[in-house]
Design an enzyme around this catalytic site. Sequence first.
Site, PDB file in Angstrom:
ATOM      1  N   GLY A 140      -8.221  -1.445  -2.746  1.00 30.28           N
ATOM      2  CA  GLY A 140      -8.023  -2.880  -2.930  1.00 30.28           C
ATOM      3  C   GLY A 140      -7.617  -3.604  -1.672  1.00 30.28           C
ATOM      4  N   GLY A 186       0.844  -1.182   0.000  1.00 29.36           N
ATOM      5  CA  GLY A 186       0.000   0.000   0.000  1.00 29.36           C
ATOM      6  C   GLY A 186       0.880   1.233   0.000  1.00 29.36           C
ATOM      7  N   ILE A 187       0.261   2.388   0.129  1.00 26.23           N
ATOM      8  CA  ILE A 187       1.003   3.640   0.133  1.00 26.23           C
ATOM      9  C   ILE A 187       1.169   4.124   1.569  1.00 26.23           C
ATOM     10  CG2 ILE A 187      -1.072   5.064  -0.131  1.00 26.23           C
ATOM     11  CD1 ILE A 187       0.610   6.922  -1.893  1.00 26.23           C
ATOM     12  N   GLU A 239      -1.790  -3.339  -6.696  1.00 30.81           N
ATOM     13  CA  GLU A 239      -2.759  -2.351  -7.172  1.00 30.81           C
ATOM     14  C   GLU A 239      -2.031  -1.085  -7.602  1.00 30.81           C
ATOM     15  OE1 GLU A 239      -6.239  -1.405  -4.594  1.00 30.81           O
ATOM     16  OE2 GLU A 239      -5.033   0.360  -4.114  1.00 30.81           O
ATOM     17  N   LYS A 244      -5.176  16.986  17.660  1.00 38.45           N
ATOM     18  CA  LYS A 244      -4.816  18.397  17.476  1.00 38.45           C
ATOM     19  C   LYS A 244      -4.535  19.113  18.790  1.00 38.45           C
ATOM     20  CE  LYS A 244      -7.312  18.946  13.106  1.00 38.45           C
ATOM     21  NZ  LYS A 244      -8.417  19.651  12.389  1.00 38.45           N
ATOM     22  N   GLY A 278       4.156   5.598   4.891  1.00 39.09           N
ATOM     23  CA  GLY A 278       5.472   5.467   5.490  1.00 39.09           C
ATOM     24  C   GLY A 278       5.863   4.044   5.812  1.00 39.09           C
ATOM     25  N   MET A 279       4.925   3.275   6.381  1.00 41.25           N
ATOM     26  CA  MET A 279       5.272   1.899   6.766  1.00 41.25           C
ATOM     27  C   MET A 279       5.568   1.007   5.560  1.00 41.25           C
ATOM     28  SD  MET A 279       2.881   1.100  10.045  1.00 41.25           S
ATOM     29  CE  MET A 279       3.097   2.033  11.570  1.00 41.25           C
TER      30      MET A 279
END
Length: 447
Positions: free
Chosen positions: A343, A220-221, A245, A370, A223-224
């Site tokens: 996906g 996936g997209i 994907e 925040k 940092g990890m």
Amino acid sequence: MNYQELYQQKLTTAEEAVKVVKSGDWVDYTWCGNHPIALDKALAARKDELFDVKVRGGVTMWMPEICKAEDAGDHFTWNSWHCSGVDRKIIGKGMGYFGPMRYSELPRFYREHLEPVDVAMLQTTPMDEHGNFNFGLNASHLSDILARAKCIIVEVNENLPWVYGLTGTEINIKDVDMVVEGENPPVAQLGGGGAPTEVDIAVANLVVPEIPDGACLQLGIGGMPNTIGAMIAESDLQDLSVHTEMYVDAFVDMAEAGKITGRRKKLDKGRQVFAFAAGTQKLYDYVNRNPEVMAAPVDYTNDVHVISQIDNFISINNAIDMDLFGQVNAESAGTRHISGTGGQLDFAMGAYLSKGGKSFICMSSTMTDKQGNLKSRIVPTLTTGAIATDPRSCVHYIVTEYGKVNLKGLSTWERAEAIIGIAHPNFRDELIAEAEKMHIWRRSNKR
């Protein structure tokens, strides 16, 4: 057929081309890096004479011109199949909406469930000697959009890489209604993020040892996954392959380090297969006319039955939070939409069905709000409005910086114990108390 002659007959300006759009039309900008630029600008200039124009897109990488005006929502409605930060801003503006879907099903939506597209407009590569325009970085569902479009306008960008494909990666000049020669802007880039955090590294250290030689990867997209990819590039792993994907820079790093060969892959041997790609110029240069990569429609790349045929399939994805029952939310913060199902569920299911396959959902155990308060990402039950991206029955491995657990085969009390065991220590007693209230904590459970 004289393709150049046909090209000249259909060549026009962006301003002339968008005159075909009428009030009430459904207009499709297609996907990610294929969103039009010159055509979008020309359509925005017609704002005051158009009403109720409904535009589809997804994984939007820059703010469309049609969405910039203060009163843009009086004229255009943005519909996103998967939200990026830009899509979230459009939704926050009150003129955008999300279309829930499993990404693998999106092509079928166009084939069977949606009304025909009135106008489709997209960026493509320049035409080749055979009259074909290549979609560049995306196969995804583009050919299905164009098959249902009443009018197709291509906007040529000389900077788009030409990517070889399984099918559905090109359109011929004979099937195009108008051609616009765009301004050839650089391809929009998606940065790889900052340096990995200590949590990213801790999670990567737990996942990488689970990957065998010859494994097939989906990342996936975020940092990890990027950190895991970088660690793989520096590892002793051999003969890895790719079926994913989204194709990201981490795959390029692994390939250039000699880790990806595809030799042991049963399907599309030797090819790195993806539905769409986004990253830095390094990625765009790498995929350009590279026979080692292959773009394919998303109903192939994300098909659970296809994924399951590839041995030792390793799927690695992110999450926003999860609950003690094992439900994973990867797309919203309460009712505030963040991304989409995409996906993730397809790959979680497909990887588990693969011989030797494993699905990993990775996340930090906490986040800071925040107001500076530390909050647990592991919660008793998903918060009101949160979306269960992965149902509890489909989750395999969950990983935080405090450990990894395999939820397959565990009862509710075993799941609660395992999940609390990888929560941040500051929140474990509170989670145990909540588990007791929900009757999913045994007296003999560990404390």
